[in-house]
Design a protein around this motif. Structure first.
Motif, PDB file in Angstrom:
ATOM      1  N   UNK A 111      -3.945  -6.801  -5.420  1.00 35.43           N
ATOM      2  CA  UNK A 111      -4.474  -5.593  -4.886  1.00 35.43           C
ATOM      3  C   UNK A 111      -3.573  -4.327  -4.769  1.00 35.43           C
ATOM      4  N   UNK A 112      -4.316  -3.345  -5.093  1.00 36.79           N
ATOM      5  CA  UNK A 112      -3.562  -2.153  -5.011  1.00 36.79           C
ATOM      6  C   UNK A 112      -3.609  -1.567  -3.659  1.00 36.79           C
ATOM      7  N   UNK A 113      -2.322  -1.157  -3.319  1.00 39.10           N
ATOM      8  CA  UNK A 113      -2.011  -0.524  -2.058  1.00 39.10           C
ATOM      9  C   UNK A 113      -2.858   0.860  -1.893  1.00 39.10           C
ATOM     10  N   UNK A 114      -3.233   1.462  -3.048  1.00 36.69           N
ATOM     11  CA  UNK A 114      -4.127   2.671  -3.027  1.00 36.69           C
ATOM     12  C   UNK A 114      -5.468   2.444  -3.861  1.00 36.69           C
ATOM     13  N   UNK A 115      -6.147   1.652  -3.069  1.00 37.99           N
ATOM     14  CA  UNK A 115      -7.434   1.220  -3.656  1.00 37.99           C
ATOM     15  C   UNK A 115      -8.493   2.505  -3.596  1.00 37.99           C
ATOM     16  N   UNK A 116      -8.891   2.976  -4.652  1.00 39.90           N
ATOM     17  CA  UNK A 116      -9.785   4.158  -4.699  1.00 39.90           C
ATOM     18  C   UNK A 116     -11.247   3.595  -4.438  1.00 39.90           C
ATOM     19  N   UNK A 145       0.994  -6.864   0.026  1.00 41.48           N
ATOM     20  CA  UNK A 145       1.477  -8.246  -0.657  1.00 41.48           C
ATOM     21  C   UNK A 145       0.543  -9.487   0.279  1.00 41.48           C
ATOM     22  N   UNK A 146       0.065  -9.380   1.288  1.00 37.08           N
ATOM     23  CA  UNK A 146      -0.795 -10.213   1.859  1.00 37.08           C
ATOM     24  C   UNK A 146      -2.230 -10.101   1.770  1.00 37.08           C
ATOM     25  N   UNK A 147      -2.737  -9.369   0.789  1.00 34.86           N
ATOM     26  CA  UNK A 147      -3.981  -9.038   0.776  1.00 34.86           C
ATOM     27  C   UNK A 147      -4.666 -10.120  -0.569  1.00 34.86           C
ATOM     28  N   UNK A 148      -5.985 -10.051  -0.676  1.00 30.98           N
ATOM     29  CA  UNK A 148      -6.360 -10.956  -1.347  1.00 30.98           C
ATOM     30  C   UNK A 148      -6.615 -10.302  -3.110  1.00 30.98           C
ATOM     31  N   UNK A 149      -6.461 -11.016  -3.868  1.00 36.39           N
ATOM     32  CA  UNK A 149      -6.723 -10.797  -5.416  1.00 36.39           C
ATOM     33  C   UNK A 149      -8.071 -10.054  -5.434  1.00 36.39           C
ATOM     34  N   UNK A 150      -7.932  -9.010  -6.423  1.00 38.01           N
ATOM     35  CA  UNK A 150      -9.080  -8.240  -6.897  1.00 38.01           C
ATOM     36  C   UNK A 150      -9.949  -9.174  -8.080  1.00 38.01           C
TER      37      UNK A 150
END
Length: 343
Positions: A111-116, A145-150
């Protein structure tokens, strides 16, 4: 194109766009243009100069890639090393198959911390996590770090800042140095980039350009509340345009990596779209099956950076701007003038 005509054309583009920053261009050993415009500090009317330091945002992902390749060259890491074996932080939802290669090529799926796809304003990041708390790479972790995979590791290319934060943490773990200390010692000093560094925005050294965000009504603000206090492995170093020219020359002269590792860095490893690929930390434009040019790009509020390296023409152009736009139009016009104009 004759040098005097080139400089006149650049002047006209600057007047049209109100470009603020520095342009540095070489073809072979010939200096074609070294020009600066606008203010490094608008309030004090301090002008930009050739040795002004600029933020370059994601343009410095190339430093992270070089650092990783140096550690691999020393045998302390490999491209197939797995993230879970390199770091001890908890990533509860991350794919166990993520490798260093995946992180370098934006194919990790983390997961990108800045997800456009979710937000289009970088400043939204700092509502819950104030930017003045972001001074170390580890400070970025709660953002993703606790987010789901894209998507599963290796499934596709999707530009990703978090992956480069993870690479920076790997560099720290393997080398025993802070990321910025590693880069400044093993890349900047070796390349002679003595004016560059990972400076904190609330303690900038002399001759550093402040970034400006312009509004349609003619007003502006600085970017001090728009970016992390200190940049990380995904972006945020400050460089001079001449230092970035030294980086390219040091890289292609094999002063930073051996020839084999340099060629691996400059090899297309993932495709974003037809004709545009990604190596390790660097964009690669393909034309008729051949590498046409290498690209570095950086965009942040109040920061705009582009560098082009055309190996066949031995043309190198660096454009640093301390506004949110302007560098792309300037570099595109210079490239067009030098490659396609005969006057």
């Amino acid at each position: 194109m004759r040098k005097e005509n080139l400089l006149k054309k650049i002047e006209s583009v600057q007047k049209e766009t109100q470009f603020s920053g520095t342009i540095f261009t070489k073809q072979g050993t010939d200096l074609r243009a070294s020009m600066s415009y606008g203010y490094a500090n608008r309030s004090e009317k301090i002008e930009n100069e050739v040795d002004t330091k600029y933020g370059i945002a994601s343009g410095c992902k190339v430093f992270t890639a070089i650092a990783i390749c140096q550690l691999i060259e020393k045998g302390e890491l490999s491209f197939e090393s797995k993230l879970q074996d390199c770091l001890k932080f908890e990533f509860p939802h991350f794919d166990e198959n993520i490798t260093v290669h995946h992180l370098l090529t934006h194919t990790s799926g983390v997961p990108d911390y800045f997800d456009e796809e979710v937000m289009n304003d970088f400043e939204e990041l700092w509502i819950k996590t104030p930017m003045y708390h972001i001074r170390k790479l580890q400070d970025f972790l709660p953002l993703f770090q606790n987010e789901e995979m894209k998507y599963p590791a290796g499934a596709k290319f999707q530009y990703n800042n978090s992956g480069y934060i993870l690479l920076g943490l790997i560099i720290e773990h393997v080398s025993g140095l802070s990321f910025s200390d590693y880069v400044e010692t093993n890349i900047f000093q070796r390349a002679g980039m003595l004016d560059s560094g990972y400076f904190e925005m609330d303690a900038l050294p002399a001759k550093t350009a402040i970034g400006y965000i312009d509004f349609s009504d003619g007003t502006w603000k600085t970017n001090i509340y728009s970016l992390p206090v200190k940049g990380g492995a995904d972006g945020g170093a400050y460089v001079t345009a001449t230092d970035m020219m030294k980086l390219w020359e040091s890289l292609t002269n094999y002063d930073l990596l051996n020839e084999h590792m340099t060629m691996l860095m400059l090899t297309p490893h993932a495709n974003e779209e037809e004709g545009l690929s990604y190596g390790y930390g660097i964009w690669i434009e393909i034309n008729d099956g051949d590498i046409y040019k290498y690209l570095l790009m950086g965009y942040d509020p109040g920061v705009n950076f582009h560098a082009v390296f055309n190996p066949k023409q031995d043309l190198k152009i660096v454009v640093c701007a301390n506004t949110s736009v302007g560098a792309y139009k300037m570099i595109s016009r210079i490239e067009e003038l030098l490659l396609f104009s005969k006057s």
